[in-house]
Design a protein around this motif. Sequence first.
Motif, short mmCIF file in Angstrom:
data_model
loop_
_atom_site.label_atom_id
_atom_site.label_comp_id
_atom_site.label_asym_id
_atom_site.label_seq_id
_atom_site.Cartn_x
_atom_site.Cartn_y
_atom_site.Cartn_z
N ALA A 184 -68.89 62.62 -33.29
CA ALA A 184 -67.61 62.66 -34.39
C ALA A 184 -66.48 61.49 -34.11
CB ALA A 184 -67.08 64.03 -34.10
N ALA A 185 -66.19 61.36 -32.92
CA ALA A 185 -65.21 60.59 -32.47
C ALA A 185 -65.32 58.92 -33.11
CB ALA A 185 -64.97 60.52 -31.02
N ARG A 186 -66.94 58.89 -32.81
CA ARG A 186 -67.39 57.29 -33.16
C ARG A 186 -67.68 57.07 -34.78
NH1 ARG A 186 -68.65 53.10 -30.59
NH2 ARG A 186 -68.96 54.24 -28.65
N TYR A 187 -67.99 57.99 -35.30
CA TYR A 187 -68.41 57.83 -36.76
C TYR A 187 -67.55 58.76 -37.82
CZ TYR A 187 -72.38 55.56 -35.05
OH TYR A 187 -73.61 54.81 -34.27
N GLY A 188 -66.92 59.59 -37.42
CA GLY A 188 -66.25 60.48 -38.30
C GLY A 188 -65.08 60.20 -38.86
N ARG A 210 -59.09 80.42 -28.04
CA ARG A 210 -59.17 79.70 -26.99
C ARG A 210 -60.40 78.60 -26.96
NH1 ARG A 210 -57.50 84.41 -24.53
NH2 ARG A 210 -59.68 85.04 -24.01
N ALA A 211 -61.35 78.97 -27.52
CA ALA A 211 -62.88 78.22 -27.38
C ALA A 211 -62.27 77.08 -28.63
CB ALA A 211 -64.00 78.95 -28.27
N LEU A 212 -61.80 77.11 -29.48
CA LEU A 212 -61.56 76.26 -30.50
C LEU A 212 -60.31 75.27 -29.96
CD1 LEU A 212 -61.48 78.40 -33.71
CD2 LEU A 212 -62.82 76.50 -33.53
N ARG A 213 -59.49 75.61 -29.10
CA ARG A 213 -58.49 74.88 -28.47
C ARG A 213 -59.16 73.85 -27.61
NH1 ARG A 213 -55.45 78.24 -26.68
NH2 ARG A 213 -53.48 78.13 -28.23
N GLY A 214 -60.24 74.63 -26.91
CA GLY A 214 -61.02 73.72 -25.81
C GLY A 214 -61.92 72.52 -26.77
N GLN A 215 -62.60 72.91 -27.82
CA GLN A 215 -63.28 71.85 -28.75
C GLN A 215 -62.25 70.97 -28.92
OE1 GLN A 215 -65.35 73.80 -31.57
NE2 GLN A 215 -66.56 75.11 -30.49
N ALA A 216 -60.98 71.24 -29.57
CA ALA A 216 -60.35 70.12 -30.15
C ALA A 216 -59.84 69.25 -28.93
CB ALA A 216 -59.11 70.76 -30.52
N GLU A 217 -59.68 69.85 -27.82
CA GLU A 217 -59.27 69.11 -26.49
C GLU A 217 -60.44 67.86 -25.97
OE1 GLU A 217 -58.16 72.01 -23.43
OE2 GLU A 217 -56.25 72.27 -24.47
N LYS A 218 -61.70 68.53 -26.11
CA LYS A 218 -62.73 67.63 -25.86
C LYS A 218 -63.13 66.70 -26.92
CE LYS A 218 -65.27 71.32 -23.38
NZ LYS A 218 -66.35 72.44 -23.26
N LEU A 219 -62.61 66.76 -28.15
CA LEU A 219 -62.68 65.81 -29.05
C LEU A 219 -61.70 64.68 -28.99
CD1 LEU A 219 -63.61 64.72 -31.94
CD2 LEU A 219 -61.88 66.07 -32.87
N ALA A 220 -60.38 65.09 -28.47
CA ALA A 220 -59.47 64.20 -28.19
C ALA A 220 -60.07 63.35 -26.74
CB ALA A 220 -58.06 64.98 -27.66
N ASP A 221 -60.61 64.04 -25.88
CA ASP A 221 -61.19 63.10 -24.65
C ASP A 221 -61.97 62.05 -25.37
OD1 ASP A 221 -59.46 64.52 -22.97
OD2 ASP A 221 -61.17 65.95 -22.61
N CYS A 223 -62.38 60.72 -28.24
CA CYS A 223 -61.84 59.87 -28.87
C CYS A 223 -60.95 58.80 -28.06
CB CYS A 223 -60.55 60.41 -29.81
SG CYS A 223 -61.23 61.07 -31.41
N ALA A 224 -60.67 59.22 -26.89
CA ALA A 224 -59.84 58.61 -25.99
C ALA A 224 -60.84 57.59 -25.06
CB ALA A 224 -59.20 59.27 -24.77
N GLU A 225 -61.99 58.04 -24.84
CA GLU A 225 -62.93 57.10 -24.36
C GLU A 225 -63.32 55.82 -25.03
OE1 GLU A 225 -66.43 59.72 -23.97
OE2 GLU A 225 -65.60 60.88 -22.40
#
Length: 300
Positions: A184-188, A210-221, A223-225
Motif C-alpha cells: 500500500a505504501a509503495r503503490y497506493g 486500538r487495532a485500527l490505530r495499530g494498523q495505521a501506525e504500521k502503514l506510517a512505518d 511509508c517511512a521505510e
Amino acid sequence: MSLRLSTVILPYRRWHDGGRSTWTRAEQLGFHSAYTYDHLSWRSFRDGPWFGAVPTLTAAAAVTERMRLGTLVTSPNFRHPVTLAKELISLDDISGGRITLGIGAGGTGFDATALGQEPWTPRERADRFAEFLQLLDRLLTEEAVSYTGDFYAAHEARNIPGCVQRPRLPFAVAATGPRGLRLAARYGQAWVTTGDPKLYENGTPEQSVRALRGQAEKLADACAEIGRDVDELDKVLLTGFTPDRGRPLQSVDAFVDFAGTHRELGFTEIVVHWPIPDSDFATDAKVFEKIAMEAPAQLR
C-alpha cells in the motif's frame, strides 16, 4: 479535517429492476464515491442474482456525472493484470476519469476455486498479489509492456492511450499485515481496511479502535521505510466488519459518533453498505438516507 462518506452497492439487482436507480440515488444523496464488490459470487448471495463488477461500473458511469466509482475490492483470484488493465483504461475513459481501483490479495471464498484451481496458500496469495500490483502499475502507466514473472506474464501488451487520470487511475490497496501495508505504501494512493477480522465475533468497539490505530501506525512505518509521507495516502474504512456491525447506521448521531472516532485515527473516508433487506446489511433506508444527507456536514 473533513471526512468523506461513500457507499458500496452490491451487484445483486438487475439493472432495470432497481440497479440503475440505486446508483443514481447514491449520486443524488451526495456520496463521494460508490463502489461495488468484485466477486464472482459472495457468501449468502451465492445462490441468488449476482452481476459482474466491470459491466456494472460501466453502466453506472453512464448514468452518473460527479460521483467517483470503483471496486472494493478486486483481487488476483480470477483476474489477470493484462486483461484487467485494458478494462480499467476503458472504464476510466467512459467515466471521464472517475475510477478508483480497490485491490487486495483475495481470500479463500468462492472466487478462489471458481476457475477450477486449488485455493492458494496465504503465502502464495501474498506473492501473487505483490507481482500482480507491480505488473498492473506498469501496464497502466506504460504504452507497451513485456514482463515475465513467477505467476504472470505480458508480451508487448499495448495500453494506448492510457488512463484519463495521470499517471494512472488511483489504487486503493486493501491490507492489514506488514507485507500488504508495504505494498500500500509503495503503490497506493489510498489504503483500505475492514479492521481486525479476529475481533468481529467477540471483540469490542474499543478493541477495534486500538487495532485500527495499530494498523495505521504500521502503514506510517511502511511509508517511512521508503521515504514517503503517509499523509499522501487516503485512509479508507469499509464498515460492517468491525464489532460495531450495523450500530453506526441506527441514527445520524450514532454514525457521527462512530465516524468522528475513526477520523481521529486518521481515516479520510468511511464507506457504508447500501441497505439490503434480509441480509447482514439490512438497514432502515430512511435512516440511511438521512445519514447520507446530514452526517457529512457534521464531520467537516
